[in-house]
Write a protein that holds these residues in place. Structure first.
Motif, PDB file in Angstrom:
ATOM      1  N   PRO A  21     115.766 -79.334   0.644  1.00 63.37           N
ATOM      2  CA  PRO A  21     114.309 -79.413   0.514  1.00 63.37           C
ATOM      3  C   PRO A  21     113.581 -78.639   1.614  1.00 63.37           C
ATOM      4  O   PRO A  21     112.420 -78.256   1.446  1.00 63.37           O
ATOM      5  N   MET A  22     114.267 -78.389   2.743  1.00 68.71           N
ATOM      6  CA  MET A  22     113.601 -77.734   3.883  1.00 68.71           C
ATOM      7  C   MET A  22     113.692 -76.208   3.817  1.00 68.71           C
ATOM      8  O   MET A  22     112.873 -75.511   4.425  1.00 68.71           O
TER       9      MET A  22
ATOM     10  N   VAL B 199     123.588 -58.913   6.343  1.00 67.55           N
ATOM     11  CA  VAL B 199     123.137 -60.295   6.516  1.00 67.55           C
ATOM     12  C   VAL B 199     123.979 -61.212   5.633  1.00 67.55           C
ATOM     13  O   VAL B 199     124.178 -60.939   4.442  1.00 67.55           O
ATOM     14  N   PHE B 200     124.474 -62.296   6.240  1.00 70.93           N
ATOM     15  CA  PHE B 200     125.191 -63.352   5.527  1.00 70.93           C
ATOM     16  C   PHE B 200     124.277 -64.567   5.452  1.00 70.93           C
ATOM     17  O   PHE B 200     123.693 -64.972   6.462  1.00 70.93           O
ATOM     18  N   LEU B 201     124.166 -65.157   4.254  1.00 75.04           N
ATOM     19  CA  LEU B 201     123.289 -66.322   4.069  1.00 75.04           C
ATOM     20  C   LEU B 201     124.072 -67.465   3.437  1.00 75.04           C
ATOM     21  O   LEU B 201     124.634 -67.291   2.351  1.00 75.04           O
ATOM     22  N   SER B 202     124.098 -68.601   4.097  1.00 78.75           N
ATOM     23  CA  SER B 202     124.671 -69.809   3.503  1.00 78.75           C
ATOM     24  C   SER B 202     123.549 -70.822   3.308  1.00 78.75           C
ATOM     25  O   SER B 202     122.887 -71.205   4.277  1.00 78.75           O
TER      26      SER B 202
ATOM     27  N   GLY C  70     125.124 -78.945  -1.298  1.00 80.23           N
ATOM     28  CA  GLY C  70     124.373 -79.965  -0.566  1.00 80.23           C
ATOM     29  C   GLY C  70     123.006 -79.517  -0.078  1.00 80.23           C
ATOM     30  O   GLY C  70     122.341 -78.688  -0.703  1.00 80.23           O
ATOM     31  N   GLY C  71     122.610 -80.085   1.060  1.00 78.08           N
ATOM     32  CA  GLY C  71     121.269 -79.879   1.584  1.00 78.08           C
ATOM     33  C   GLY C  71     121.210 -78.990   2.806  1.00 78.08           C
ATOM     34  O   GLY C  71     121.864 -77.949   2.873  1.00 78.08           O
ATOM     35  N   HIS C  72     120.445 -79.440   3.799  1.00 78.47           N
ATOM     36  CA  HIS C  72     120.109 -78.643   4.975  1.00 78.47           C
ATOM     37  C   HIS C  72     121.189 -78.837   6.031  1.00 78.47           C
ATOM     38  O   HIS C  72     121.050 -79.654   6.939  1.00 78.47           O
ATOM     39  N   GLN C  73     122.278 -78.102   5.892  1.00 74.96           N
ATOM     40  CA  GLN C  73     123.419 -78.345   6.774  1.00 74.96           C
ATOM     41  C   GLN C  73     124.330 -77.126   6.818  1.00 74.96           C
ATOM     42  O   GLN C  73     124.224 -76.224   6.005  1.00 74.96           O
ATOM     43  N   ILE C  74     125.235 -77.143   7.800  1.00 79.18           N
ATOM     44  CA  ILE C  74     126.291 -76.136   7.899  1.00 79.18           C
ATOM     45  C   ILE C  74     127.571 -76.788   7.385  1.00 79.18           C
ATOM     46  O   ILE C  74     127.969 -77.843   7.886  1.00 79.18           O
TER      47      ILE C  74
ATOM     48  N   SER D 281     118.711 -72.992  10.381  1.00 79.87           N
ATOM     49  CA  SER D 281     117.391 -73.544  10.094  1.00 79.87           C
ATOM     50  C   SER D 281     116.288 -72.700  10.748  1.00 79.87           C
ATOM     51  O   SER D 281     116.167 -71.520  10.447  1.00 79.87           O
ATOM     52  N   ASN D 282     115.524 -73.258  11.667  1.00 80.94           N
ATOM     53  CA  ASN D 282     114.463 -72.500  12.324  1.00 80.94           C
ATOM     54  C   ASN D 282     115.026 -71.284  13.059  1.00 80.94           C
ATOM     55  O   ASN D 282     114.404 -70.216  13.097  1.00 80.94           O
TER      56      ASN D 282
END
Length: 201
Positions: free
Chosen positions: A155-156, A146-149, A183-187, A104-105
Motif C-alpha cells: 500500500p505504501m 536499475v533493479f526493482l523489487s 507481499g507488501g512493503h518489505q525486502i 522505501s524512502n
C-alpha cells in the motif's frame, strides 16, 4: 561543502561500492546486513537522511502518505548526488563502480538521482520504491541499470507508481530488471537473491 552525516567502510576494491539508503526512520547501519548479502566484502557508503519527520529521518519531505514534495525531492536528490561526488574524492574511490541500494524512502531518493543526476548514479537496486518526480528531464539513460523489487500488495509503494518509474526509465533507454513478490512493503529473500544475481552481471 556541507556534507551528509554518514558512515564509510572500505572494502574489496574489485567489488562495487554500495551506497546504502535507509527507509523512513532508519539510519546508516540499517542496510549493512543487506549489503553483506548482496556483495560480501564491498565497501559501503551509508549516509543518513537529512530531513526529520516528527523525529524520523527521511530523504525528502512529503505532504501526506504517498504524496511527495516534488520540489524538495529535486533539491535533496541534488544534495545526495553532490555528496556522492564529494565522497568519491574524500575516500579516493576514483572511478570505482558504485551501486545504490535503497529501501522505501531510500529507494525513492535513489530513483530520483537516477533520473536527475545520471552522471553520478548509473546503477541502483531498489526495494519497495516508486516514481519520485512527475516530469524528470529527458536525459539519455542508456548507460544506466536499475533493479526493482516490489510487493504486489504494497500500500505504501503502489504498483501503478512503480510502473510509472519503470516507464520513465525505459523511455530514456535505461536497462530495467523487475522483480515482483506477492507481499507488501518489505525486502524478501527472493528479492535479495534476484538483486544479488543482477549485481553480479
Amino acid at each position: 561543502m556541507s556534507t551528509l552525516e554518514h558512515k564509510y567502510a572500505e572494502g574489496d576494491a574489485t567489488k562495487p561500492v554500495l551506497l546504502l539508503l535507509h527507509g523512513t526512520g532508519g539510519g546508516p547501519d540499517d542496510l549493512l546486513g543487506l549489503a553483506r548479502e548482496l556483495s560480501p566484502g564491498s565497501a559501503t557508503l551509508a549516509p543518513a537522511g537529512p530531513v526529520s519527520e516528527f523525529g524520523a529521518a527521511r530523504w525528502f519531505r512529503r505532504l501526506a502518505e504517498g504524496v511527495f514534495d516534488h520540489a524538495d525531492v529535486v533539491k535533496r536528490a541534488g544534495e545526495l548526488a553532490d555528496f556522492v561526488e564529494w565522497a568519491r574524492q574524500e575516500y579516493g574511490l576514483g572511478d570505482r563502480r558504485l551501486v545504490a541500494v535503497g529501501f522505501s524512502n531510500g529507494a525513492n531518493i535513489a530513483a530520483a538521482v537516477t533520473l536527475l543526476r545520471p552522471e553520478v548514479l548509473k546503477e541502483a537496486a531498489l526495494f519497495s520504491g516508486m516514481s519520485p518526480v512527475p516530469q524528470p528531464p529527458e536525459f539519455d539513460l542508456s548507460g544506466s541499470r536499475v533493479f526493482l523489487s516490489n510487493g504486489e500488495q504494497d500500500p505504501m509503494a503502489p504498483l501503478p507508481s512503480t510502473e510509472e518509474y519503470i516507464r520513465l526509465l525505459e523511455e530514456r533507454h535505461a536497462d530495467v530488471t523487475i522483480h515482483r513478490q506477492p507481499g507488501g512493503h518489505q525486502i524478501t529473500l527472493d528479492g535479495v537473491r534476484a538483486a544479488r544475481e543482477w549485481l553480479a552481471r
